[in-house]
Design an enzyme around this catalytic site. Structure first.
Site, PDB file in Angstrom:
ATOM      1  N   LYS C  79       0.848  -1.202   0.000  1.00 32.43           N
ATOM      2  CA  LYS C  79       0.000   0.000   0.000  1.00 32.43           C
ATOM      3  C   LYS C  79       0.880   1.247   0.000  1.00 32.43           C
ATOM      4  O   LYS C  79       1.911   1.282   0.670  1.00 32.43           O
ATOM      5  CB  LYS C  79      -0.888  -0.035   1.250  1.00 32.43           C
ATOM      6  CG  LYS C  79      -2.026   0.978   1.256  1.00 32.43           C
ATOM      7  CD  LYS C  79      -2.909   0.772   2.496  1.00 32.43           C
ATOM      8  CE  LYS C  79      -4.055   1.755   2.591  1.00 32.43           C
ATOM      9  NZ  LYS C  79      -4.883   1.538   3.798  1.00 32.43           N
ATOM     10  N   SER C 154      -9.670   1.622   2.903  1.00 34.81           N
ATOM     11  CA  SER C 154      -8.830   2.377   1.990  1.00 34.81           C
ATOM     12  C   SER C 154      -7.775   1.525   1.284  1.00 34.81           C
ATOM     13  O   SER C 154      -7.133   2.014   0.363  1.00 34.81           O
ATOM     14  CB  SER C 154      -8.116   3.493   2.766  1.00 34.81           C
ATOM     15  OG  SER C 154      -7.245   2.934   3.729  1.00 34.81           O
ATOM     16  N   SER C 178      -9.856  -0.618   7.138  1.00 30.85           N
ATOM     17  CA  SER C 178      -9.297  -0.354   5.812  1.00 30.85           C
ATOM     18  C   SER C 178      -8.687  -1.553   5.108  1.00 30.85           C
ATOM     19  O   SER C 178      -8.481  -1.512   3.900  1.00 30.85           O
ATOM     20  CB  SER C 178      -8.234   0.747   5.909  1.00 30.85           C
ATOM     21  OG  SER C 178      -8.847   1.992   5.980  1.00 30.85           O
TER      22      SER C 178
END
Ligand code: ZN
Lengths: 100, 482, 481
Positions: C79, C154, C178
């Site tokens: 990420k 996210s 997330s």
């Protein structure tokens, strides 16, 4: 700008957060923030009846201390910053003369 | 007119080894700008602070030394304000009203006021541990007009002690004396080196009875504390005398001009958005840590050290003079342990050797500039055993030792008077013309004769005053016998 | 839908010579070529030449019988809020575009030490503030199962990269769900570890007291493999727990008859009906196999969402103060300091980020701090105590999200609707306890997940139950075809 009655609050928050806002954005944020703050108020109401200490660190555990050394020096000019004679240079008074 | 002064003293823990939350150096002096920086002290995204053990140990020494209430654990908080020298735009400190717990609450300092030789007391409200910001240099125009700010982050993250006193101080002189005493205490405890450039800064709160409190920021030397406060009292007194009231405000000390200046006002109350730093769980101050700190503090208690010297019969000004210079105290204690007369040793170290170093512009605080205790012991012996007068030791030996503190005393001993007698006699015999000139009133002939004696004495040390005295004696006898 | 080998099986096959790391990287690059222009899972990708070179080197080392790491030859996506010194790290924010950190996150160092190949940095909502991966300054990520829908957020880029075969394993982060929400929306597995088990050093902070870097994969056992490598004490993170890495990889499948499962009214109410029915189907199945199911109500959980958001906003306002145009690329043009930073931040932050910063400032400001921020930390204590108490008796089962993956644009106009998506996941972050999300079925093409919440450091229990569920559903190693 009459659509939001809390523009003074938004101005203060924007100033504390150091974010310059356009008029349009200010209006949008004003609408959202007032609504969300209203929603978050439930927490204050819930806490009123609680006789507990705040929980800042989820495990209530002691932190440890650093007792070793590992060089992690970095070269500042590799960062996206302006450097002059080794100093980081930032705008300050913009050449405009302001009396103290 | 009653004056009340409270101080906030920010002292770098320059001897902590590394910065408060990273591995960069606590003492950055002599380094090129921005070469003592890492992801942590530049606040780069994702970098995390971890507390340096040494800085907590040192801060704890200060808390113990100032008789504080020591909490069971300490908590760091974030204080937010935007400034170029603050890379994260928040400073990690210990703000009590938002969950922070400082290392010290409610202590006091008992300090010696050397102007009156009285002990005074000043309460300590709190001691915080916090990080120093970077250092900003302004271009032409200074903080007010400079178009750019140049920032060096070598200082960013250096551990600071913020010592906050109660307003117990009644004069600028006292304020200065207190700060000097606190710095000396911190030096003895190995926390800081007060002589490093920019190692401490003082903010003073000052009010004259009936007026509001004025804060004076940015005082950078002990001398300036007195100057800034004197200026401020004068300024406030003039306002009062003109029938106006002193308003609450924050002013800035301009050391160059020797004046305080108002800082610009904010529209609303300062808002720092304090909260406990989620990256730094509370640090336990164990009983073990406190016990260890107490032992160390006991060994370096200035009051005890000073009173121990007084007990040896040393006058207080000399005793204090020794205590204020740590290397001289170390040498003094060891010299006395060797069996030297405490009074003579005190005079040598506290007055004359110190004076000699000062005259030579040598660093009083540099251990290498002080002789080993054996040397001082030998000097004391020479005086006590009446081998030389104190003046000879002071005039001849001390300068030579200051020149080379490691020198062997025996190799620099001056010729004693008896040996010089013969040389003087032979000079008088051989330098007939000069003797005649002197006796006929040409006083400068004496200098010539002294020079001749010194030349014959050769490389061995000799006190010209002794020669002059002996020569004058002999020549006056010669005159009266003529 | 198609099934592929699990990563841990791949490693075994690399070592046995059944599979070749070079062929494997070509396969992954093919998937990326095929899907990436539609899905937008990655913000930056390593160059194929470098990736192939690395795979070749690994292949050589294996053939020579040299010692290799536990992730040898596996393709890992990371990420883009986790720092890498060799690829830009932007947190999907314009304010950090472009920015290459001068150091690697601890988790990245650990991946590289085990011979993983980092393929690229995945898309996210700016600074991880969002639940859909639409709020990225690099454009939204689409859900490979239905390109009109979001992958959740996210960590949507990480989940999407797994579900189309663009990576074997992925590192996400989980502040309020997330990693779990995108896992549930993409039929992948995500585990939010116990707070402090995984080092946050190098994770760009959003809500530091809540978040953990989280392993994501296409199977429970793969998540365990990754967790064991990234977990364990790190002296660079003061909130890191003083524990060795857990050994979750060797956890064995749970026996339903040993299971004690708690179901909390507040964590199952309010979900859409397809999600509800699939959840209860699994619970009934477990019960029929002998699991002990108990039902509770914890009314304080009705305050979990506002509590979570208050704390997260406050921490975010503080953490994001540093982006002021000095060390970062988006800079104002004014020559006066105050205007310059205001302008830098105005230009660099997206609207949701600005909203959260200003709300955080509000929650921390004098006069409001007690009613908002401090109040939230008090409610948090009660929630933590209740959850830790309950999880000492049982594993909590709940849904992951109350709704199916929404269509793009459907949720982001109304912030409160967006926040509502996290109502079941924030509890584990507030309580610090581990939580696993895994697929249990599909509604049409749309994946549905389940969430398991255990006690502190009980990751192994979650892996065990996850293995059992995989056996029941057969949903293991699933990718979009
Ligand atoms: Zn550093």
């Amino acid at each position: 700008m009459s659509e939001c009655r809390h523009l003074d609050l938004i101005d203060k928050l924007a100033d504390l957060a150091k974010i310059t806002l356009s008029d349009e954005e200010k209006l949008n944020l004003c609408r959202d923030i007032v609504r969300i703050a209203e929603y978050l108020r439930a927490v204050g109401e819930a806490a009123r009846d609680l006789n507990v200490d705040p929980l800042y660190y989820v495990w209530d555990k002691w932190g440890f201390l650093r007792d070793y050394n590992r060089d992690r020096f970095i070269i500042i000019s590799n960062l996206p910053t302006k450097v002059k004679d080794g100093y980081v240079i930032v705008p300050w008074r913009g050449g405009k003369i302001e009396e103290g | 007119m009653k004056v009340m002064i409270g101080l906030e003293i920010h002292v770098q823990m320059s001897e902590a080894g590394s910065k408060l939350f990273c591995d960069c150096k606590a003492n950055y002096r002599g380094m090129k700008p921005n070469t003592n920086v890492c992801p942590v002290c530049l606040g780069l995204p994702g970098a995390l602070p971890v507390v340096n053990k040494r800085s907590i140990e040192l801060a704890l020494l200060a808390a113990v030394a100032f008789k504080c209430n020591i909490p069971r654990y300490i908590v760091f908080t974030r204080k937010h304000y935007f400034y170029p020298d603050l890379p994260k735009n928040y400073q990690i400190s210990m703000y009590e009203k938002a969950g922070g717990i400082p290392i010290c609450r409610g202590g006091y300092v008992k300090y010696l006021d050397v102007n009156s030789w009285e002990w005074r007391e000043c309460r300590i409200r709190r001691i915080n541990i916090e990080e120093d910001p970077g250092r900003t240099v302004y271009e032409e125009g200074g903080i007010v007009r400079s178009p750019y700010a140049l920032v060096d982050y070598n200082r960013s993250g250096v551990p600071l002690l913020e010592v906050i006193t109660e307003p117990d101080i009644n004069s600028p002189r006292e304020a200065r004396t207190l700060v000097e005493y606190i710095l000396l205490t911190l030096e003895y405890l190995g926390i800081t080196n007060p002589r490093l450039e920019g190692v401490f800064r003082v903010d003073a709160n000052i009010s004259i009875e009936g007026g509001e409190r004025v804060e004076v920021k940015n005082i950078g030397s002990t001398m300036d504390i007195e100057k800034a406060l004197n200026y401020e009292i004068m300024r406030q007194a003039m306002i009062i005398n003109s029938g106006s009231k002193v308003e609450r405000e924050t002013r800035h000390w301009d050391a160059e001009k020797g004046v305080t200046r108002p800082l610009r006002h904010k529209e609303y109350e300062e808002e720092y958005l304090y909260f406990p730093d989620p990256d730094l769980p509370p640090i336990l101050i164990s009983e073990d840590m406190v016990t260890k700190a107490k032992e160390i503090v006991l060994g370096f208690d200035i009051t005890i050290l000073y009173e121990n010297i007084l007990k040896l019969g040393v006058p207080r000004d000399i005793a204090w003079s020794i205590v204020t210079i740590k290397p001289s105290l170390d040498v003094y204690i060891k010299t006395v342990k060797l069996g030297a007369d405490p009074l003579v040793a005190a005079k040598i170290l506290g007055i004359d050797y110190k004076g000699e170093l000062k005259e030579r512009n040598m660093d009083l605080y540099e251990y290498n500039n002080w002789p080993p205790p054996e040397t001082v012991y030998e000097l004391v012996r020479l005086v006590v055993d009446k081998i030389y007068t104190y003046d000879t030791v002071k005039g001849l030996l001390i300068p030579k030792i200051a020149e080379n503190p490691k020198v062997d005393v025996r190799s620099i001993l001056p010729e004693k008077a008896e040996n010089i007698e013969d040389i003087i006699d032979s000079v008088i015999r051989e330098e007939e013309k000069a003797v005649k000139d002197y006796l006929s009133g040409k006083k400068q002939a004496l200098n010539y004769l002294i020079g001749m004696v010194i030349r014959r004495v050769g490389k061995r040390a000799v006190d010209p005053r002794v020669i002059r005295e002996a020569l004058e004696n002999k020549l006056s006898k010669l005159k009266s016998s003529m | 839908m198609r099934k592929v080998k699990q990563s841990w099986e791949l490693v075994e096959d690399f070592m046995n010579g059944i599979e070749d790391p070079v062929e494997h990287i070509y396969r992954v690059l093919d998937s990326i070529n095929r899907w990436e222009s539609m899905v937008n899972a990655y913000i930056s990708l390593e160059s194929p030449d470098i990736l192939i070179e690395k795979a070749e080197e690994i292949s050589r080392r294996i053939r020579r019988g040299e010692r290799v790491g536990r992730l040898v030859g596996l393709i890992v996506s990371v990420k883009d809020n986790i720092c890498t010194s060799f690829l830009p790290t932007t947190a999907a924010s314009k304010i950090l575009d472009p920015y290459i950190p001068p150091y690697d996150a601890t988790v990245v160092e650990r991946l590289l030490r085990e011979d993983a190949i980092i393929v690229g940095k995945t898309n996210l909502d700016e600074f991880a503030m969002g639940s859909t991966t639409e709020l990225s300054s690099f454009g939204p990520t689409r859900n490979p199962w239905d390109l009109d829908r979001v992958p959740g957020g996210s960590s949507g880029g990480s989940a999407a990269s797994l579900s189309y075969g663009g990576a074997d394993l992925s590192l996400g982060s989980d502040t309020g769900g997330s990693a779990r929400l995108p896992a549930a929306y993409t039929a992948t597995v995500g585990l939010k570890p116990t707070y402090g088990l995984v080092s946050r050093y190098g994770l760009i902070p959003y809500g530091n007291s809540l978040e953990q870097i989280s392993p994501m994969a296409r199977s429970v056992k793969d998540v365990a493999l990754l967790l064991d490598i990234i977990g364990g004490f790190d002296p660079l993170d003061a909130t890191s727990l003083n524990v060795d890495s857990l050994n979750t990889f060797n956890s064995i499948k749970a026996d339903a008859r040993d299971l004690k499962i708690c179901i909390l009214k507040e964590m199952v109410e309010g979900a859409d009906s397809p999600i509800n029915s699939m959840f209860w189907k699994i619970i009934e199945k477990l019960e029929s196999e002998g699991a002990n199911i108990e039902y509770y109500s914890l009314p304080i959980l009705s305050k979990a969402l506002p509590t979570y958001y208050t704390i997260a906003f406050a921490e975010a306002a503080s953490n994001l103060a540093r982006y002021a145009g000095i060390f970062y690329p988006t800079k104002g043009s004014s020559s006066s300091w105050e205007e310059y930073i205001g302008e830098s931040r105005f230009k660099g932050f997206g609207r949701e980020v600005k909203r959260r910063i200003m709300l955080g400032v509000y929650a921390l400001s004098e006069g409001y701090r007690d009613e908002y921020y401090v109040a939230a930390t008090k409610v948090r204590r009660v929630i933590r105590d209740e959850i830790v108490k309950l999880t000492s008796k049982c594993i909590i089962a709940s849904q992951v999200s109350p709704i199916l993956p929404p269509r793009l644009g459907e949720r982001i106009d109304d912030p409160l609707k967006l926040y509502y998506m996290d109502m079941y996941t924030v509890v584990a972050n507030l309580a610090g306890v581990p939580a696993l999300a895994q697929p249990i079925g599909f509604h049409g093409d749309l994946p549905i997940g389940i969430q398991w919440i255990g006690g502190p450091l009980e990751e192994s229990k979650l892996i065990s139950i996850g293995l059992l569920i995989e056996d029941i559903t057969g949903l293991r190693g699933v990718i979009v075809d």
